[in-house]
Scaffold this motif. Structure first.
Motif, PDB file in Angstrom:
ATOM      1  N   VAL A 179       0.829  -1.204   0.000  1.00  0.00           N
ATOM      2  CA  VAL A 179       0.000   0.000   0.000  1.00  0.00           C
ATOM      3  C   VAL A 179       0.864   1.254   0.000  1.00  0.00           C
ATOM      4  CG1 VAL A 179      -1.751   1.286   1.275  1.00  0.00           C
ATOM      5  CG2 VAL A 179      -1.889  -1.207   1.121  1.00  0.00           C
ATOM      6  N   PHE A 180       1.859   1.324   0.852  1.00  0.00           N
ATOM      7  CA  PHE A 180       2.677   2.537   0.953  1.00  0.00           C
ATOM      8  C   PHE A 180       3.481   2.787  -0.322  1.00  0.00           C
ATOM      9  CE2 PHE A 180       2.404   1.846   5.693  1.00  0.00           C
ATOM     10  CZ  PHE A 180       1.565   2.930   5.887  1.00  0.00           C
ATOM     11  N   ARG A 181       3.971   1.718  -0.916  1.00  0.00           N
ATOM     12  CA  ARG A 181       4.719   1.908  -2.170  1.00  0.00           C
ATOM     13  C   ARG A 181       3.794   2.382  -3.285  1.00  0.00           C
ATOM     14  NH1 ARG A 181       9.088  -2.468  -4.020  1.00  0.00           N
ATOM     15  NH2 ARG A 181      10.019  -1.580  -2.138  1.00  0.00           N
ATOM     16  N   ALA A 182       2.595   1.838  -3.376  1.00  0.00           N
ATOM     17  CA  ALA A 182       1.633   2.305  -4.377  1.00  0.00           C
ATOM     18  C   ALA A 182       1.232   3.754  -4.104  1.00  0.00           C
ATOM     19  CB  ALA A 182       0.406   1.400  -4.374  1.00  0.00           C
ATOM     20  N   LEU A 183       1.094   4.117  -2.818  1.00  0.00           N
ATOM     21  CA  LEU A 183       0.757   5.496  -2.467  1.00  0.00           C
ATOM     22  C   LEU A 183       1.851   6.459  -2.902  1.00  0.00           C
ATOM     23  CD1 LEU A 183      -1.119   7.481  -1.000  1.00  0.00           C
ATOM     24  CD2 LEU A 183       0.112   6.931   1.124  1.00  0.00           C
ATOM     25  N   LEU A 184       3.102   6.083  -2.697  1.00  0.00           N
ATOM     26  CA  LEU A 184       4.208   6.945  -3.127  1.00  0.00           C
ATOM     27  C   LEU A 184       4.247   7.074  -4.644  1.00  0.00           C
ATOM     28  CD1 LEU A 184       7.054   5.756  -0.727  1.00  0.00           C
ATOM     29  CD2 LEU A 184       5.907   7.975  -0.715  1.00  0.00           C
ATOM     30  N   ALA A 185       3.983   5.964  -5.352  1.00  0.00           N
ATOM     31  CA  ALA A 185       3.986   6.035  -6.815  1.00  0.00           C
ATOM     32  C   ALA A 185       2.885   6.963  -7.326  1.00  0.00           C
ATOM     33  CB  ALA A 185       3.820   4.632  -7.400  1.00  0.00           C
ATOM     34  N   GLN A 264       5.147  -1.932  13.022  1.00  0.00           N
ATOM     35  CA  GLN A 264       3.852  -1.654  12.395  1.00  0.00           C
ATOM     36  C   GLN A 264       3.902  -2.107  10.938  1.00  0.00           C
ATOM     37  OE1 GLN A 264       3.099   2.497  13.041  1.00  0.00           O
ATOM     38  NE2 GLN A 264       2.640   2.236  15.202  1.00  0.00           N
ATOM     39  N   LEU A 265       3.414  -3.324  10.720  1.00  0.00           N
ATOM     40  CA  LEU A 265       3.433  -3.933   9.397  1.00  0.00           C
ATOM     41  C   LEU A 265       2.021  -4.383   9.031  1.00  0.00           C
ATOM     42  CD1 LEU A 265       6.600  -6.204   9.736  1.00  0.00           C
ATOM     43  CD2 LEU A 265       6.453  -4.083   8.458  1.00  0.00           C
ATOM     44  N   SER A 266       1.809  -4.544   7.753  1.00  0.00           N
ATOM     45  CA  SER A 266       0.571  -5.177   7.304  1.00  0.00           C
ATOM     46  C   SER A 266       0.668  -6.685   7.529  1.00  0.00           C
ATOM     47  CB  SER A 266       0.322  -4.879   5.827  1.00  0.00           C
ATOM     48  OG  SER A 266       1.367  -5.413   5.025  1.00  0.00           O
ATOM     49  N   ILE A 267      -0.457  -7.363   7.402  1.00  0.00           N
ATOM     50  CA  ILE A 267      -0.470  -8.806   7.665  1.00  0.00           C
ATOM     51  C   ILE A 267       0.406  -9.553   6.670  1.00  0.00           C
ATOM     52  CG2 ILE A 267      -1.964 -10.838   7.666  1.00  0.00           C
ATOM     53  CD1 ILE A 267      -4.158  -9.182   8.829  1.00  0.00           C
ATOM     54  N   GLN A 268       0.362  -9.167   5.394  1.00  0.00           N
ATOM     55  CA  GLN A 268       1.172  -9.889   4.415  1.00  0.00           C
ATOM     56  C   GLN A 268       2.667  -9.602   4.597  1.00  0.00           C
ATOM     57  OE1 GLN A 268       0.107  -8.710   0.473  1.00  0.00           O
ATOM     58  NE2 GLN A 268       0.588  -6.556   0.766  1.00  0.00           N
ATOM     59  N   ARG A 269       3.009  -8.368   4.993  1.00  0.00           N
ATOM     60  CA  ARG A 269       4.425  -8.075   5.252  1.00  0.00           C
ATOM     61  C   ARG A 269       4.902  -8.782   6.516  1.00  0.00           C
ATOM     62  NH1 ARG A 269       7.347  -5.761   1.318  1.00  0.00           N
ATOM     63  NH2 ARG A 269       8.628  -4.731   2.884  1.00  0.00           N
ATOM     64  N   SER A 491      -8.303  -8.328   6.078  1.00  0.00           N
ATOM     65  CA  SER A 491      -7.605  -8.078   4.818  1.00  0.00           C
ATOM     66  C   SER A 491      -6.104  -8.138   5.030  1.00  0.00           C
ATOM     67  CB  SER A 491      -8.003  -6.706   4.269  1.00  0.00           C
ATOM     68  OG  SER A 491      -7.260  -6.400   3.105  1.00  0.00           O
ATOM     69  N   VAL A 492      -5.399  -8.762   4.090  1.00  0.00           N
ATOM     70  CA  VAL A 492      -3.957  -8.929   4.244  1.00  0.00           C
ATOM     71  C   VAL A 492      -3.207  -7.614   4.110  1.00  0.00           C
ATOM     72  CG1 VAL A 492      -4.010 -11.321   3.480  1.00  0.00           C
ATOM     73  CG2 VAL A 492      -3.712  -9.503   1.793  1.00  0.00           C
ATOM     74  N   THR A 493      -3.853  -6.569   3.584  1.00  0.00           N
ATOM     75  CA  THR A 493      -3.210  -5.258   3.488  1.00  0.00           C
ATOM     76  C   THR A 493      -3.436  -4.409   4.730  1.00  0.00           C
ATOM     77  OG1 THR A 493      -5.166  -4.393   2.345  1.00  0.00           O
ATOM     78  CG2 THR A 493      -3.358  -5.239   0.983  1.00  0.00           C
ATOM     79  N   SER A 494      -4.291  -4.848   5.635  1.00  0.00           N
ATOM     80  CA  SER A 494      -4.511  -4.105   6.867  1.00  0.00           C
ATOM     81  C   SER A 494      -3.374  -4.355   7.841  1.00  0.00           C
ATOM     82  CB  SER A 494      -5.847  -4.516   7.498  1.00  0.00           C
ATOM     83  OG  SER A 494      -5.845  -5.895   7.819  1.00  0.00           O
ATOM     84  N   GLY A 495      -3.207  -3.431   8.769  1.00  0.00           N
ATOM     85  CA  GLY A 495      -2.113  -3.533   9.724  1.00  0.00           C
ATOM     86  C   GLY A 495      -2.386  -4.554  10.808  1.00  0.00           C
ATOM     87  N   LEU A 496      -1.321  -4.914  11.529  1.00  0.00           N
ATOM     88  CA  LEU A 496      -1.453  -5.840  12.644  1.00  0.00           C
ATOM     89  C   LEU A 496      -2.240  -5.188  13.771  1.00  0.00           C
ATOM     90  CD1 LEU A 496       2.147  -7.367  12.818  1.00  0.00           C
ATOM     91  CD2 LEU A 496       0.113  -8.402  11.820  1.00  0.00           C
TER      92      LEU A 496
END
Length: 545
Positions: A179-185, A264-269, A491-496
């Motif tokens: 998510v953060f990388r897509a936001l920066l792009a 502070q990571l997302s579930i997939q990270r 959701s796997v993109t949500s945070g822990l």
């Protein structure tokens, strides 16, 4: 044969005549149902050699389990030829290297296009006025030329920074986007398009003559891109460094557990970080160690009787027949002797089953004690065999120092020469500890050659076999082709979050991850007066020193 096919009138007389033998015959004639396919392999004269139990998944590599008996010594140089196993392994490596992940290369293509747009935009801002209206531009003074140097160095720094942060080899293929990388792009794209829109309206349309102002406008774009890169470092790297959560990772088959601290990571990270720790911290998964406990449980359950008291579930045909027979005997007139006999034998059967259940812990105790004794015995033989082999290697090195340099044996040949002396003891130990599918003859010889070339001790050589090591210690076949599936309610993109639970599944087992938040720690200071530690020692004149 079902119970309905029997004639209870004809069977009553035989029941009364045979007496004690009826229930015994029925007990023996019960069908025994065994589930699971187990392959047992024994070797020649090895009366003291434990059987090799395999469940099918252990022999995936197709290696010969009898390499301890069929190993021959190689004392000279020989030409290596490709076997069928080598061809299969090479083909598999080629398929793994040629396989393309379309999503990964599509993302890389978008990143390259966006990078070219970012780096070419400041240069285009300065070049287009010279190409479109060169006769109207004002001359560039000293300050303007200094800005050229500033733009050049800032672009170089930005290029190196982007390469170090974004263009790194991918560690894994995640199910969702970062998510953060897509936001920066998206932020960079909108930012560059806004600059181009302003440049087209205020500079291209009006054909601005102030070239120094145009160069300063390009410099401001480069400065803004550097600040966005700093924001990317904060979001992608610095934000996750401080630990916020403690995760408990438990393997579903054997219950091995590890604890890690994550930020502070997302579930997939977080799942990716846990898998990276798993390959280095967890011992290799050995399904052969679980087969013994499963066979013991199946044997224990086979001796138990299940009686249908409430009629909630259907009973087996043999149990139905016994129940009807017992009811007929009890209800028949004049059969009080048979009824009492059946009642006493039923109580005896229940007591025998209870005794068998209560004595199962003794069987487990003696079985584990016998296994430990055999392991210690095999280990002692293996240690002695390896020490003798390494002693022989030292003698060979002393003899080779006197030879011509061209006649010296390399470590590979030395390993092949001494390997037969320890092969049988090593194979017996690996089979006893159920590690034979983890080590092939080729991998053992390679490890032996590595230890010889680096002048390592026998204990260093045995450490890889006496204790199960992490997954990466073994060959690529045990971990390269393993695919993981992330199972999560959120959701796997949500945070822990505190209490989050997700599962990482593969073909053989799963990793159950439980997240707990690190508590807030309240710390206070307690002041201690320095004078409170002082004391006075008073000595009397009569005291002897």
């Amino acid at each position: 044969m079902m119970a309905d096919d029997f004639d209870f009138g004809k069977l009553a007389s035989s029941v009364i005549e045979t007496g004690d033998e009826v229930l015994q015959v029925l007990e023996v004639s019960e069908p025994v149902v065994e589930k699971g396919e187990v392959i047992v392999t024994t070797i020649g004269d090895g009366s003291d050699l434990p059987p090799l139990v395999s469940t099918g998944a252990e022999n995936k590599s197709g290696q010969d389990d009898n390499w301890g008996e069929t190993t021959t010594a190689v004392t000279g140089t020989s030409e290596h030829s490709l076997s069928q196993e080598d061809i299969v392994r090479i083909t598999k490596d080629l398929e793994d290297s040629v396989g393309l992940d379309c999503r990964r290369y599509f993302t890389l293509t978008l990143a390259v296009i966006l990078g070219l747009l970012v780096f070419l935009s400041p240069l285009a801002f300065m070049v287009l006025p010279h190409l479109l209206w060169p006769e109207k531009l004002q001359s560039c003074g000293t300050a303007c030329e200094g800005l050229f140097i500033s733009v050049a160095f800032k672009l170089l720094i930005l290029l190196l920074a982007v390469w170090a942060l974004f263009f790194r080899p991918a560690r894994a293929s995640l199910p969702r986007i970062f998510v953060f990388r897509a936001l920066l792009a998206v932020l960079v794209l909108l930012f560059v398009l806004s600059y181009w829109l302003f440049y087209g309206v205020r500079i291209l349309d009006s054909q601005d003559e102030d070239y120094q102002g145009i160069v300063q406008y390009a410099v401001s774009l480069v400065d803004a891109l550097l600040f966005i890169h700093y924001l990317g470092i904060v979001l992608l790297e610095l934000r996750q460094l401080q630990p916020y959560y403690s995760v408990c990772v438990t393997r579903s088959t054997d219950g091995e557990t590890r604890h890690y601290n994550l930020g502070q990571l997302s579930i997939q990270r977080a799942a990716l970080a846990i898998l990276e720790h798993y390959y280095c911290d967890f011992a290799i998964h050995n399904p052969a160690l679980l087969s013994a406990s499963k066979s013991r449980a199946a044997k224990h359950l086979a001796g138990l009787k299940v009686y249908n008291v409430d009629g909630d579930f259907p009973a087996a045909p043999a149990e139905v027949f016994k129940a009807k027979l017992r009811a007929y005997l009890l209800n028949s007139p004049g059969n009080s002797t048979a009824a009492g006999l059946a009642h006493s034998q039923s109580r005896a059967m229940i007591a025998a089953a209870a005794h068998c259940r209560d004595s199962s812990h003794n069987e487990l105790y003696y079985e584990e004690a016998e296994h430990e004794r055999r392991v210690r015995k095999r280990r002692a033989r293996l240690v002695v065999a390896v020490e003798e082999a390494f002693t022989h290697v030292k003698q060979m090195k002393e003899e080779e120092q006197k030879k011509v340099p061209g006649d010296v044996m390399d470590p590979r040949e030395a390993a092949q020469a001494i390997f037969p002396s320890m092969a049988r003891a090593l194979q017996k130990y690996l089979r006893t500890t159920k590690q034979q599918h983890c080590h092939s003859m080729e991998s053992i010889q390679q490890h032996l050659a590595f230890c010889i070339s680096n002048n390592m001790s026998p204990k260093a050589f045995l450490e890889s076999y006496l204790k199960p090591g992490p997954t990466l210690q073994y060959s690529r076949d045990h971990w390269l082709a393993r695919q993981w599936a992330l199972v999560s309610e959120a959701s796997v993109t949500s945070g822990l979050r505190d209490g989050t639970v997700f599962v990482l599944k593969c073909a053989d087992f799963g990793l159950v991850v439980t997240v707990k938040k690190i508590p807030y720690i309240r710390m206070s200071e307690e002041y201690i007066d320095p004078k409170s530690h002082k004391f006075v020692l008073r000595l009397q004149s009569e005291t002897s020193v």
